[in-house]
Design an enzyme around this catalytic site. Structure first.
Site, PDB file in Angstrom:
ATOM      1  N   HIS A 128       0.807  -0.845  -0.147  1.00 49.77           N
ATOM      2  CA  HIS A 128      -0.169  -0.023   0.174  1.00 49.77           C
ATOM      3  C   HIS A 128       0.957   1.384  -0.086  1.00 49.77           C
ATOM      4  CE1 HIS A 128      -2.948   2.937   1.519  1.00 49.77           C
ATOM      5  NE2 HIS A 128      -3.896   1.909   1.162  1.00 49.77           N
ATOM      6  N   TYR A 129       0.352   2.301  -0.531  1.00 43.99           N
ATOM      7  CA  TYR A 129       1.373   3.578  -0.326  1.00 43.99           C
ATOM      8  C   TYR A 129       1.524   4.031   1.002  1.00 43.99           C
ATOM      9  CZ  TYR A 129      -3.026   6.262   0.150  1.00 43.99           C
ATOM     10  OH  TYR A 129      -4.116   6.733   0.971  1.00 43.99           O
TER      11      TYR A 129
END
Length: 183
Positions: A128-129
């Site tokens: 995920h970012y």
């Protein structure tokens, strides 16, 4: 198997230095925990072969630490390159969490992310970012509760797998003592 999109992926890299434009990854390790920080699986830890020219160009700090830990010798003897380490790490992680679900967890993970982006882009994309950076809690504890920060002693070996175990333990400590949350 303990597959869940709530699982957390912990990663640590050891590098020849701090500049992703000049330096390279020499070790990678991962651990998967559940959201309660219970270790579900330890991933493969790879010493990543790099050319002697790159290794002899390391600064004194990196040369000293990676020699003392035995990592430098493991790197020289390794036949694993960055692509193979990335591929095998992804194969391990895909057994525990879907792509794009887990934040990158660890200490000073922005630095790891810079190297992943450059040298292991498929692995970088798997996360995920967002980040779960234990260093944030350490910095806050040092400023807001120095007695809590001082009571936690962390001795880094600068070996990726042990550094991850230490980061998980450090987050457990801050969860209990700084955030006052039980498991």
């Amino acid at each position: 198997m303990d597959f869940s999109d709530d699982n957390l992926i912990w990663l640590d890299l050891e590098m020849t230095g701090l500049d992703p434009e000049r330096d390279r990854i020499i070790e990678i390790a991962t651990i998967v925990t559940n959201s309660h920080l219970d270790i579900l699986a330890e991933g493969p830890a790879f010493a990543i072969h790099q050319p002697d020219k790159l290794l002899t160009a390391m600064d004194n700090w990196n040369t000293s630490h990676h020699t003392a830990s035995g990592l430098l010798e493991r790197v020289k003897n390794s036949s694993v390159d960055e692509v193979e380490a990335e591929t095998l790490t992804l194969a391990f992680l895909e057994k525990y969490v879907s792509a794009g679900k887990s934040p990158l967890c660890g200490n000073s993970v922005c630095q790891d992310r810079r190297f992943l982006s450059r040298y292991m882009p498929r692995l970088n994309q798997f996360f995920h970012y967002r980040h779960l950076d234990v260093t944030t809690l350490k910095i806050l504890a040092q400023r807001w509760a120095p007695q809590i920060a001082a009571a936690h002693i962390k001795e880094s070996q600068h070996l990726a797998l042990q550094d991850i175990r230490d980061s998980i333990e450090e987050l457990r400590y801050y969860r209990a003592h700084l955030l006052n949350l039980s498991k």
